[in-house]
Enzyme design. Sequence first.
Site, mmCIF file in Angstrom:
data_model
loop_
_atom_site.group_PDB
_atom_site.id
_atom_site.type_symbol
_atom_site.label_atom_id
_atom_site.label_comp_id
_atom_site.label_asym_id
_atom_site.label_seq_id
_atom_site.Cartn_x
_atom_site.Cartn_y
_atom_site.Cartn_z
ATOM 1 N N CYS A 132 -54.778 40.141 -67.854
ATOM 2 C CA CYS A 132 -54.121 38.837 -67.716
ATOM 3 C C CYS A 132 -54.923 37.755 -68.436
ATOM 4 O O CYS A 132 -54.362 36.902 -69.130
ATOM 5 C CB CYS A 132 -53.927 38.488 -66.246
ATOM 6 N N ALA A 164 -54.870 38.544 -56.541
ATOM 7 C CA ALA A 164 -55.579 39.738 -57.019
ATOM 8 C C ALA A 164 -55.433 40.866 -56.008
ATOM 9 O O ALA A 164 -56.015 40.824 -54.924
ATOM 10 C CB ALA A 164 -57.051 39.415 -57.248
ATOM 11 N N PRO A 166 -55.512 45.135 -54.942
ATOM 12 C CA PRO A 166 -56.597 46.129 -54.986
ATOM 13 C C PRO A 166 -56.855 46.690 -56.374
ATOM 14 O O PRO A 166 -57.991 47.007 -56.723
ATOM 15 C CB PRO A 166 -56.121 47.217 -54.010
ATOM 16 N N GLY A 167 -55.800 46.805 -57.200
ATOM 17 C CA GLY A 167 -55.987 47.313 -58.554
ATOM 18 C C GLY A 167 -56.842 46.386 -59.390
ATOM 19 O O GLY A 167 -57.760 46.824 -60.093
#
Length: 316
Positions: A132, A164, A166-167
């Site tokens: 991002c 945000a 967990p990935g």
Amino acid sequence: MTRKVKAAIIGSGNIGTDLMIKILRHGQHIEMGAMVGIDPASDGLARAQRMGVAITHEGVEGLTRLPVFNEIDVVFDATSAGAHVKNEALLRERKPGLRMIDLTPAAIGPYCIPVVNGDDHLDATNVNMVTCGGQATIPMVAAVSRVAKVHYAEIIASISSKSAGPGTRANIDEFTETTSKAIEVVGGAAKGKAIIVLNPAEPPLMMRDTVYTLSDFADIDQIEESVQRMADAVQAYVPGYRLKQRVQFDRIEADCPIRIPGVGDRMNGLKTSIFLEVEGAAHYLPAYAGNLDIMTSAALRTAEKLAERLLASLVA
């Protein structure tokens, strides 16, 4: 009725769910075929099912067992860098011709920033959407690079902690490594550095990005005009993308050089500072999650171009 290319999304978290909603609402040459997750209780899978999309909570193995798998030509991977390596290998074995759009920092395939090199890799079987922060800032580095040679570029991406998942949290190291490399490969900087900040502020703040470049001396009006043109180009598919204030310039003269670790001890040139804000479209998470929006919008933009190429080849 216009023919569309069927796509599957691996990863039913924030990014995958936001992307699914974008495809369902705005897909021109792309349509949803399946949503893939590993948590049967995930909100993303529940939403997909309510919207009439085929689902599986058995990961990519489950995807290959879905009846719709034979119709899938494009797969978006919104999991993690480590998972993408395994997903790519398994799906490539089952269906070699699949086009994969990687929204993780795995970077198996070439980097893709739509406004910079979006047409360069339309025949690649796997393209990487960087991060991002990369999608927001690399266009600005490239905007400076097309006016003057950039010796060093540093970006700081600040995103709301709430946006945000967990990935993202599991991929912090990969985020910095992949973004730094893409700043060089796509942005044109001789050396790149990336920093990510998860901002815990309440209420959540919008995505903010800062870009610093050190380049050869150049006409600042040309750089400012190049930056504005690039911002307008990104805005075409991310309406909430904007310059927060005017571009700032500082001349670093040879008699007062600066030291940049890993780059040089006596650097001089033109320092350009660019300040960005990205407001999300609020398709899934609220508008503060501009990091989600710019990533999924860039992925959809890339998929539309890939789909156009695939559909054109069928007609030919």
